[in-house]
Scaffold this active site. Structure first.
Site, PDB file in Angstrom:
ATOM      1  N   LYS A  99       0.715  -0.614   0.324  1.00 43.59           N
ATOM      2  CA  LYS A  99      -0.490   0.062   0.322  1.00 43.59           C
ATOM      3  C   LYS A  99       0.977   1.170   0.100  1.00 43.59           C
ATOM      4  CE  LYS A  99      -3.951  -2.226   1.815  1.00 43.59           C
ATOM      5  NZ  LYS A  99      -4.779  -3.117   3.213  1.00 43.59           N
ATOM      6  N   GLN A 154      -3.781  -0.778   9.880  1.00 43.18           N
ATOM      7  CA  GLN A 154      -3.941  -2.429   9.726  1.00 43.18           C
ATOM      8  C   GLN A 154      -4.479  -3.315  10.377  1.00 43.18           C
ATOM      9  OE1 GLN A 154      -3.107  -3.426   5.565  1.00 43.18           O
ATOM     10  NE2 GLN A 154      -3.873  -5.436   6.435  1.00 43.18           N
ATOM     11  N   ASP A 213     -10.091   2.530   3.359  1.00 37.82           N
ATOM     12  CA  ASP A 213     -10.909   1.770   3.707  1.00 37.82           C
ATOM     13  C   ASP A 213     -12.512   1.918   3.705  1.00 37.82           C
ATOM     14  OD1 ASP A 213      -8.908  -0.200   3.200  1.00 37.82           O
ATOM     15  OD2 ASP A 213      -8.540  -0.732   5.646  1.00 37.82           O
TER      16      ASP A 213
END
Ligand code: NAD
Length: 282
Positions: free
Chosen positions: A50, A94, A117
Site C-alpha cells: 500500500k 491495517q 478503507d
C-alpha cells in the site's frame, strides 16, 4: 476469460495519478497515513504494498509502526493526531489488530472523511442508505473489475459466499445498489447446501478464507467466478476457488494471485484521492 485484476488495477492507478497531479497543480498534496501494529507477516506485506503504491501514484505516505503491546490509548491518540493533521487525507489502520486491542473503537474514532478503507460505521451506513461515501476497497474493487470487462450485473443472480463486514455484506450492498441492480444472496457457514445455492448464480463472489472451497459442483456452466480469498498454504497463495476445477466451466474467472488483491490496493488510493478532492472542494 481470465479477469486480470492486475491490469485493471493499473488503469485505476493511472486515474489516481492524474487526479493527484491535478491537485498538485493547485498546490494541494495528497497524503495517506498507514498504521501497522504488531508483527503479523501478512499485514507487513499488505502495508508495504500500500505504501509503495501510494508513492507510485504521487500520494505522500506517512507510516506509523507500533509494537504489538502498544496500549489502546496510545493508538487512539495517534488516530486523533492523524484526524487533525491537514497533510493526511486518508488513514488506513491495517486489520486485524493484535489481540487485546479494540479495533471497533479505533475505527470509530477515525474521521469518517479520512476513512480510506471505507469501514467506519458512518460510511457503511451511507452505503446502506445508497448515499455517496467512501466504500470498502475490496468489494468496490470487485465491482470495478466486472465493469472493466463489461460484465453487467443488472438483473443477474449474484451469490456472495461470506458475510464479513469487510467483504461479503458490503459486496451485497454494492451489487444491489440502484444502477448496479443485481439480485444478491449472501451465503455463509450456516447455509444449507452451499453447492446448490451457488449453482443458481450467474456470478459467484467467494470471500470465505477456506482454500478451494468452491469447486466444479458449485459452478453452473457460463457463470462468472470472482475469488476474493487469499489463503497461505504449503503450496503458496491459494484462493477460495479451486481454479483448475472451475476454469473451464466458468465464462470468466479471477486468478489468485493477480485478481482481486491488486484491486484492493488500487481502490485504497482511489478513496484517498477522492477524500482529498472532497476536502479541497473539487
Ligand atoms: P471472515 O473470516 O471475516 O469471513 C469469512 C466468512 O466466510 C464468514 O462470514 C463465514 O460465515 C463464511 N464461511 C466460513 N466458512 C464457510 C463455509 N465452509 N461455507 C460458507 N461460508 C463460510 O473473512 P474475510 O475478512 O471476509 O475474508 C475472506 C477471505 O478473503 C480471506 O481469505 C481473506 O484473506 C480474503 N481477503 C482478500 C482480500 C483481497 O484483497 N483480495 C481482502 C480482504 C479479505
Amino acid at each position: 476469460m481470465i479477469l486480470d485484476g492486475k491490469a485493471v488495477a493499473e488503469t485505476v492507478k493511472a486515474d489516481v495519478t492524474a487526479r493527484v497531479a491535478a491537485l498538485k497543480e493547485r498546490g494541494i498534496s495528497v497524503g495517506l497515513a498507514t498504521v501497522l501494529v504488531g508483527a503479523d507477516p501478512a499485514s507487513h506485506v499488505y502495508v508495504r504494498s500500500k505504501r509503495r503504491t501510494a508513492e507510485a501514484t504521487g500520494i505522500n505516505s506517512y507510516h506509523h509502526e507500533l509494537p504489538a503491546d502498544t496500549p489502546q490509548v496510545e493508538i487512539e491518540a495517534l488516530i486523533e493526531q492523524l484526524n487533525a493533521d491537514p497533510a493526511v487525507d486518508g488513514i488506513l489502520v491495517q486489520l486485524p489488530l493484535p489481540k487485546g486491542l479494540d479495533s471497533d473503537r479505533i475505527t470509530e474514532l477515525m474521521d469518517p472523511s479520512k476513512d480510506a478503507d471505507g469501514l467506519h460505521p458512518f460510511n457503511l451506513g451511507l452505503l446502506v442508505l445508497g448515499r455517496d461515501g467512501l466504500t470498502p476497497c475490496t468489494p468496490t474493487g470487485v465491482m470495478r473489475i466486472l465493469e472493466h470487462y463489461g460484465i453487467d450485473v443488472s438483473g443477474k443472480n449474484v451469490v456472495i459466499v461470506g458475510r464479513s463486514f469487510l467483504v461479503g455484506r458490503p459486496q451485497a450492498l454494492l451489487m444491489t445498489q440502484r444502477g448496479a441492480d443485481a439480485t444478491a444472496t449472501i451465503a455463509h457457514s450456516r447455509t444449507r447446501d452451499l453447492a446448490a445455492v451457488c449453482r443458481a448464480a450467474d456470478i459467484i463472489v467467494a470471500a470465505v478464507g477456506v482454500p478451494k472451497l468452491i469447486g466444479a459442483d458449485h459452478v453452473s456452466p457460463g457463470a462468472v467466478v470472482i475469488d476474493v480469498g487469499i489463503n497461505r498454504t504449503d503450496d503458496g497463495l491459494v484462493g477460495d476457488v479451486d481454479f483448475e476445477a472451475v476454469k473451464d466451466l466458468a465464462s470468466a474467472i479471477t486468478p489468485v494471485p493477480g485478481g482481486v488483491g491488486p484491486m484492493t490496493v488500487a481502490m485504497l488510493m482511489h478513496n484517498t484521492v477522492s477524500a482529498a478532492e472532497k476536502r479541497a472542494g473539487v
